[in-house]
Write a protein that holds these residues in place. Structure first.
Motif, PDB file in Angstrom:
ATOM      1  N   THR A 143       0.810  -1.221   0.000  1.00 17.60           N
ATOM      2  CA  THR A 143       0.000   0.000   0.000  1.00 17.60           C
ATOM      3  C   THR A 143       0.843   1.272   0.000  1.00 17.60           C
ATOM      4  O   THR A 143       0.298   2.371   0.027  1.00 17.60           O
ATOM      5  CB  THR A 143      -0.911   0.022   1.238  1.00 17.60           C
ATOM      6  OG1 THR A 143      -0.094  -0.096   2.419  1.00 17.60           O
ATOM      7  CG2 THR A 143      -1.910  -1.111   1.199  1.00 17.60           C
ATOM      8  N   SER A 144       2.142   1.129   0.004  1.00 17.39           N
ATOM      9  CA  SER A 144       2.991   2.315   0.068  1.00 17.39           C
ATOM     10  C   SER A 144       3.396   2.760  -1.329  1.00 17.39           C
ATOM     11  O   SER A 144       3.233   2.035  -2.315  1.00 17.39           O
ATOM     12  CB  SER A 144       4.246   2.016   0.895  1.00 17.39           C
ATOM     13  OG  SER A 144       5.007   1.024   0.253  1.00 17.39           O
ATOM     14  N   ARG A 239      10.143   4.185  -1.710  1.00 14.20           N
ATOM     15  CA  ARG A 239       9.909   5.502  -2.290  1.00 14.20           C
ATOM     16  C   ARG A 239      11.205   5.994  -2.940  1.00 14.20           C
ATOM     17  O   ARG A 239      12.290   5.765  -2.408  1.00 14.20           O
ATOM     18  CB  ARG A 239       9.464   6.479  -1.214  1.00 14.20           C
ATOM     19  CG  ARG A 239       8.191   6.051  -0.502  1.00 14.20           C
ATOM     20  CD  ARG A 239       7.777   7.068   0.509  1.00 14.20           C
ATOM     21  NE  ARG A 239       6.551   6.694   1.203  1.00 14.20           N
ATOM     22  CZ  ARG A 239       5.800   7.538   1.883  1.00 14.20           C
ATOM     23  NH1 ARG A 239       6.156   8.802   1.996  1.00 14.20           N
ATOM     24  NH2 ARG A 239       4.700   7.131   2.466  1.00 14.20           N
TER      25      ARG A 239
END
Length: 290
Positions: A143-144, A239
């Motif tokens: 979910t990131s 990220r």
């Protein structure tokens, strides 16, 4: 043996030819002036930020202290665009080959062309939102935010550009080459891989470069998928930072050093695209000579 004597060119046609040349030259200059001004201003504002530390350190996120460099943004941009190209180029070229060599004017081919044209006009932020809703909010692959999700968004952006440019180039391959190969008994797949694709390769490289250049400069899809971080990472599940996102973040800051970092990052992005273009042209020229 008879010789064909062409009539002399009339004065009216000469004047029309000169007028057309002047108009084309003026149009070329008018198109180059904004480009030259942009490059001049970009070099003027961004070159001062370049240094060894600028390219070898990560952004610190400090507003008052040392702002750091853009290492993580360069690495993140290269990784995400490379993965996006690895996804979009084979699919785009494959679709173009099918459209030209097999689908042609069938209903399915017309439908595929219609959706490709629709994708060409879709704003880049829509692709970012699509990946955000399906992969980030939907929880596919976690979910990131992640670098590979940014690559998927960029690949969707590149796909219609690669497909349409490759289709146009493949349609320019003379049919006489295909007919000659078929006359020698070559199967269709061999004609495609041995005759059509090598002939169209230089043009397809140009289309791929246009797609890569567009993807490398996109900000909106990455904000929704890979977001912005300071640290360098090679893990595509984390990220990732990118040059467009870094520029977006720093250019509006009320700190001159951060704004200078943004200009330096913009100049770096343009230089990377230019270097990639020059390398591709050299490879293309060598393949022609060989």
């Amino acid at each position: 043996m008879s010789s064909l004597v062409l009539p002399p060119v009339s004065g009216r046609r000469r004047r029309a030819d000169k007028a057309a040349r002047v108009l084309v030259g003026a149009g070329t200059v008018a198109a180059l002036v904004p480009l030259v001004l942009i490059l001049y201003y970009l070099i003027k504002e961004g070159l001062g930020a370049w240094s060894w530390d600028f390219f070898t350190t990560d952004p610190t996120g400090s507003f008052l202290g040392d702002p750091g460099g853009i290492k993580s943004a360069i690495i993140g941009t290269v990784l995400m665009v490379a993965l996006a190209a690895a996804v979009a180029v084979p699919i785009g070229v494959g679709v173009a080959v099918w459209l030209v060599e097999f689908g042609r004017e069938s209903k399915l081919a017309l439908a595929v062309r219609y959706f490709i044209d629709v994708m060409t006009g879709v704003p880049s932020v829509v692709f970012g939102l699509f990946v955000y809703i399906t992969l980030v909010v939907g929880g596919f692959g976690g979910t990131s935010f992640a670098g590979w999700k940014g690559s998927i968004a960029l690949a969707l952006l590149m796909l219609p550009v690669v497909t349409r440019s490759a289709e146009v180039v493949l349609m320019l391959v003379p049919n006489t080459l295909r007919e000659a190969a078929y006359a020698l008994g070559a199967p269709r797949w061999k004609v495609v891989f041995r005759i059509v694709l090598p002939t169209a390769l230089p043009g397809m490289v140009t289309g791929v470069l246009l797609a890569v250049a567009r993807a490398a400069g996109e900000t909106a899809p990455l904000l929704f998928t890979a977001t912005i971080v300071n640290a360098t990472t090679f893990n595509m599940n984390d990220r990732m930072n990118s040059l467009p996102a870094l520029i977006f973040q720093d250019v509006g800051q009320a700190q001159d050093r951060l704004v200078e970092i943004a200009w330096g990052a913009a100049l770096t992005l343009v230089a990377m695209v230019l270097i990639l273009t020059v390398i591709a042209r050299l490879v293309q020229r060598r393949s022609r000579l060989s």
